[in-house]
Design a protein around this motif. Structure first.
Motif, PDB file in Angstrom:
ATOM      1  N   ASP A 322       3.412  87.781 -10.591  1.00  0.00           N
ATOM      2  CA  ASP A 322       3.734  88.223  -9.233  1.00  0.00           C
ATOM      3  C   ASP A 322       2.844  89.393  -8.797  1.00  0.00           C
ATOM      4  O   ASP A 322       2.466  89.480  -7.629  1.00  0.00           O
ATOM      5  CB  ASP A 322       5.213  88.613  -9.155  1.00  0.00           C
ATOM      6  CG  ASP A 322       6.120  87.412  -9.393  1.00  0.00           C
ATOM      7  OD1 ASP A 322       6.109  86.508  -8.541  1.00  0.00           O
ATOM      8  OD2 ASP A 322       6.793  87.359 -10.430  1.00  0.00           O
ATOM      9  N   ASP A 323       2.504  90.265  -9.745  1.00  0.00           N
ATOM     10  CA  ASP A 323       1.574  91.354  -9.418  1.00  0.00           C
ATOM     11  C   ASP A 323       0.211  90.794  -9.013  1.00  0.00           C
ATOM     12  O   ASP A 323      -0.382  91.214  -8.016  1.00  0.00           O
ATOM     13  CB  ASP A 323       1.380  92.272 -10.632  1.00  0.00           C
ATOM     14  CG  ASP A 323       2.661  92.999 -11.032  1.00  0.00           C
ATOM     15  OD1 ASP A 323       3.516  93.204 -10.159  1.00  0.00           O
ATOM     16  OD2 ASP A 323       2.799  93.327 -12.227  1.00  0.00           O
ATOM     17  N   LEU A 324      -0.290  89.866  -9.808  1.00  0.00           N
ATOM     18  CA  LEU A 324      -1.604  89.260  -9.537  1.00  0.00           C
ATOM     19  C   LEU A 324      -1.606  88.537  -8.193  1.00  0.00           C
ATOM     20  O   LEU A 324      -2.616  88.512  -7.483  1.00  0.00           O
ATOM     21  CB  LEU A 324      -1.971  88.282 -10.649  1.00  0.00           C
ATOM     22  CG  LEU A 324      -2.246  88.886 -12.027  1.00  0.00           C
ATOM     23  CD1 LEU A 324      -2.252  87.798 -13.092  1.00  0.00           C
ATOM     24  CD2 LEU A 324      -3.568  89.652 -12.038  1.00  0.00           C
ATOM     25  N   THR A 325      -0.476  87.956  -7.840  1.00  0.00           N
ATOM     26  CA  THR A 325      -0.385  87.171  -6.605  1.00  0.00           C
ATOM     27  C   THR A 325      -0.270  88.052  -5.370  1.00  0.00           C
ATOM     28  O   THR A 325      -0.866  87.749  -4.335  1.00  0.00           O
ATOM     29  CB  THR A 325       0.825  86.215  -6.681  1.00  0.00           C
ATOM     30  OG1 THR A 325       0.704  85.398  -7.847  1.00  0.00           O
ATOM     31  CG2 THR A 325       0.898  85.315  -5.443  1.00  0.00           C
ATOM     32  N   ASN A 326       0.472  89.176  -5.485  1.00  0.00           N
ATOM     33  CA  ASN A 326       0.852  89.912  -4.273  1.00  0.00           C
ATOM     34  C   ASN A 326       0.442  91.378  -4.208  1.00  0.00           C
ATOM     35  O   ASN A 326       0.490  91.970  -3.135  1.00  0.00           O
ATOM     36  CB  ASN A 326       2.380  89.856  -4.100  1.00  0.00           C
ATOM     37  CG  ASN A 326       2.898  88.430  -4.012  1.00  0.00           C
ATOM     38  OD1 ASN A 326       2.399  87.633  -3.233  1.00  0.00           O
ATOM     39  ND2 ASN A 326       3.910  88.116  -4.827  1.00  0.00           N
ATOM     40  N   LYS A 327       0.055  92.007  -5.338  1.00  0.00           N
ATOM     41  CA  LYS A 327      -0.045  93.464  -5.342  1.00  0.00           C
ATOM     42  C   LYS A 327      -1.437  94.015  -5.632  1.00  0.00           C
ATOM     43  O   LYS A 327      -1.601  95.214  -5.818  1.00  0.00           O
ATOM     44  CB  LYS A 327       0.953  94.036  -6.358  1.00  0.00           C
ATOM     45  CG  LYS A 327       2.400  93.732  -5.991  1.00  0.00           C
ATOM     46  CD  LYS A 327       3.366  94.296  -7.010  1.00  0.00           C
ATOM     47  CE  LYS A 327       4.818  93.960  -6.645  1.00  0.00           C
ATOM     48  NZ  LYS A 327       5.768  94.444  -7.682  1.00  0.00           N
ATOM     49  N   LEU A 328      -2.435  93.133  -5.726  1.00  0.00           N
ATOM     50  CA  LEU A 328      -3.799  93.597  -6.008  1.00  0.00           C
ATOM     51  C   LEU A 328      -4.743  92.999  -4.953  1.00  0.00           C
ATOM     52  O   LEU A 328      -5.471  92.040  -5.209  1.00  0.00           O
ATOM     53  CB  LEU A 328      -4.216  93.188  -7.423  1.00  0.00           C
ATOM     54  CG  LEU A 328      -3.453  93.939  -8.534  1.00  0.00           C
ATOM     55  CD1 LEU A 328      -3.332  93.077  -9.778  1.00  0.00           C
ATOM     56  CD2 LEU A 328      -4.150  95.253  -8.856  1.00  0.00           C
ATOM     57  N   PRO A 329      -4.750  93.578  -3.747  1.00  0.00           N
ATOM     58  CA  PRO A 329      -5.482  92.964  -2.623  1.00  0.00           C
ATOM     59  C   PRO A 329      -6.983  92.852  -2.832  1.00  0.00           C
ATOM     60  O   PRO A 329      -7.595  91.879  -2.413  1.00  0.00           O
ATOM     61  CB  PRO A 329      -5.151  93.870  -1.434  1.00  0.00           C
ATOM     62  CG  PRO A 329      -4.666  95.151  -2.033  1.00  0.00           C
ATOM     63  CD  PRO A 329      -4.009  94.773  -3.325  1.00  0.00           C
ATOM     64  N   TYR A 330      -7.597  93.851  -3.489  1.00  0.00           N
ATOM     65  CA  TYR A 330      -9.050  93.766  -3.659  1.00  0.00           C
ATOM     66  C   TYR A 330      -9.418  92.744  -4.737  1.00  0.00           C
ATOM     67  O   TYR A 330     -10.429  92.048  -4.608  1.00  0.00           O
ATOM     68  CB  TYR A 330      -9.660  95.133  -3.982  1.00  0.00           C
ATOM     69  CG  TYR A 330     -11.154  95.168  -3.715  1.00  0.00           C
ATOM     70  CD1 TYR A 330     -11.643  95.028  -2.416  1.00  0.00           C
ATOM     71  CD2 TYR A 330     -12.068  95.328  -4.743  1.00  0.00           C
ATOM     72  CE1 TYR A 330     -13.014  95.046  -2.160  1.00  0.00           C
ATOM     73  CE2 TYR A 330     -13.439  95.350  -4.494  1.00  0.00           C
ATOM     74  CZ  TYR A 330     -13.897  95.198  -3.203  1.00  0.00           C
ATOM     75  OH  TYR A 330     -15.246  95.203  -2.952  1.00  0.00           O
TER      76      TYR A 330
END
Length: 505
Positions: A322-330
């Motif tokens: 979920d972090d990889l999908t939603n929380k790392l925009p760059y």
């Protein structure tokens, strides 16, 4: 039938097949022809035949809405795919494709991929340990030269082996398995003669002759099939004896559940085997090529590399699905930009199974001189969606379309693109296709790609071993791998890596 305009053939025998030998060449030509002849044009092919190239967004949407039904695999692709991976989802059309796809969908849902993320993390950490050791043994320079392509292939094979087949090929542990040699044979050393491929597209029966290349493909089919069969048998036996973990989340485990379901949507034993081969080959090759390009672009663009590293370091030591999908925009922007500029599949080719009228978003001039808002395509005509060219089209992505620029994906930079919103597909890209055949493993590929970059860029700094201006080429084959030209170092993509050392006290 609509008389569509297009460039004159340079050769009755080969058409433009001899011209279309590199991705860079054809990407430029496709867009130039669209400007000159309009967004639907005819391209001369072998033996006086022609293909219709779709550049118009409305025409492309129409095509994808009818893929597998009105538009099927070309006779060449149908035989080639069946020879290499059998009659799985990559080969099937119509109701057969719909049934197989339905059975496969649970294995590639967000929930399924979420449970596989640790596999990508474990494989990447093995590479980190190996690179750390190589750097540590070089006290003079405190860096190491690695072949990025080879290492990414190892990460990809071990990941897909465990995730798809519950089998560790051990490539990262130095195990040179038969399957690694076979899968690597898809690389530059195994490029088919363009003359043979061109003729086979007009006369598909050539693929049934005992040619060396087709014998190789059959050997590949047998070896991979044997590996998959052994694993299927082992898993079935374990289930029968109660020894298998009931919560097996591998794709093969979910396929076996589909086979056992007894429903009409379930798969036959042979189809399970064929799907396993498709997933192993597709999951290894396409993702490995994309991730290799990811490291190349970071090495060529140190400012992008630094910005990505800062985001990943600021986030923390680990990132969940979920972090990889939603929380790392760059990170998301970098991955999208690599997928845009370096699509693994360069074209999508289909044959029209019956006459069709294709609507256009704006009128196009015909060979007769009048304008029309739709074109009539005859039965049997081959249609091509030029994926790679559309992904870096100036008209769609703006004047900097051919530049690696992750910031185009961020909110503050949204005003600089062209007409990309007119195209559907993942983030308006053609990389994963669209419609019924949209890449089944899209989430798998995105999650693996992001996981690998997140871990590697936190630990290492990457540079091109031969300097930032080194020439990189890729041949125009099904899944072309990048290759550095004239390198003094060993390997196809030599990179200089050193540990990232924080300056913070």
């Amino acid at each position: 039938m609509t008389r569509i305009r297009g460039p004159q053939s340079p050769s009755w025998l080969f058409g433009f097949a001899k011209t279309v030998t590199t991705t860079a060449t054809i990407t430029e030509l496709y867009e130039n022809w669209a400007i000159e002849y309009g967004p639907v044009y005819k391209l001369p092919h072998a033996l006086g035949q022609s293909r219709v190239i779709l550049w118009d967004p409305k025409a492309i949407s129409h095509f994808f809405a009818r893929d597998t039904w009105l538009y099927n695999q070309t006779p060449f692709n149908e035989i080639a795919v069946r020879t290499i991976v059998g009659r799985g989802v990559l080969w099937a059309d119509g109701e057969n494709h719909k049934r197989q796809r339905k059975a496969l969908n649970p294995a590639f849902s967000a929930a399924a991929i979420r449970s596989l993320t640790y596999i990508f993390q474990d494989a990447t950490h093995k590479a980190v340990i190996a690179w750390d050791s190589a750097i540590g043994s070089n006290q003079r320079t405190h860096c190491a030269i690695i072949d990025a392509q080879q290492w990414i292939n190892h990460i990809s094979l071990d990941s897909v082996g465990i995730a798809v087949l519950s089998h560790d090929f051990g490539a990262l542990d130095g195990n040179n398995s038969d399957v690694m040699h076979i899968l690597n044979a898809f690389g530059p050393s195994a490029i088919f003669s363009y003359k043979l491929v061109t003729l086979a597209q007009s006369f598909p029966f050539i693929l049934k002759l005992p040619l060396p290349r087709m014998q190789f493909a059959q050997k590949l089919n047998l070896i991979v099939g044997k590996i998959c069969q052994e694993m299927v048998s082992r898993m079935r036996k374990e289930k029968e004896t109660g020894g298998a973990e009931q919560g097996d989340k591998s794709c093969l485990g979910l396929l076996l559940k589909a086979e056992e379901s007894g429903e009409s949507a379930g798969l036959t034993p042979q189809e399970v085997l064929d799907e396993a081969k498709v997933l192993l080959l597709a999951g290894f090759e396409t993702t490995a090529v994309s991730m290799t390009w990811g490291l190349i672009e970071l090495a060529r663009n140190p400012d992008v590399q630094t910005k990505l590293r800062n985001e990943c370091l600021d986030f923390g030591p680990t990132a969940s699905y979920d972090d990889l999908t939603n929380k790392l925009p760059y990170l998301d922007a970098v991955v999208n930009e690599v997928l845009r500029l370096h699509a693994a599949a360069k074209e999508i080719q289909r044959s029209a199974m019956q006459e069709d009228v294709i609507p256009l978003s704006k009128p196009v001039q015909t060979a007769a001189g009048n304008f029309t808002e739709n074109v009539c395509i005859p039965k049997g005509m081959e249609i091509v969606i030029p994926v790679a060219a559309l992904n870096c089209s100036v008209s769609i992505w703006g004047p900097d379309a051919k530049t690696f620029k992750p910031s185009r994906w961020l909110e503050e930079d949204k005003g600089t693109h062209g007409d990309r919103d007119a195209l559907h597909g993942y983030r308006h890209l053609m990389t994963f296709g669209d419609g019924a055949r949209m890449c089944l493993g899209k989430l798998f590929a995105l999650t693996e790609f992001k996981t690998v970059l997140f871990i590697l860029v936190r630990n290492f700094v990457f540079e091109m071993a031969d300097g930032p201006g080194v020439q990189i080429v890729e041949s125009f084959v099904t899944v072309p791998r990048p290759r550095v030209v004239g390198s003094a170092e060993a390997g196809n993509v030599p990179l200089r890596v050193r540990r990232y050392e924080s300056t913070a006290m």
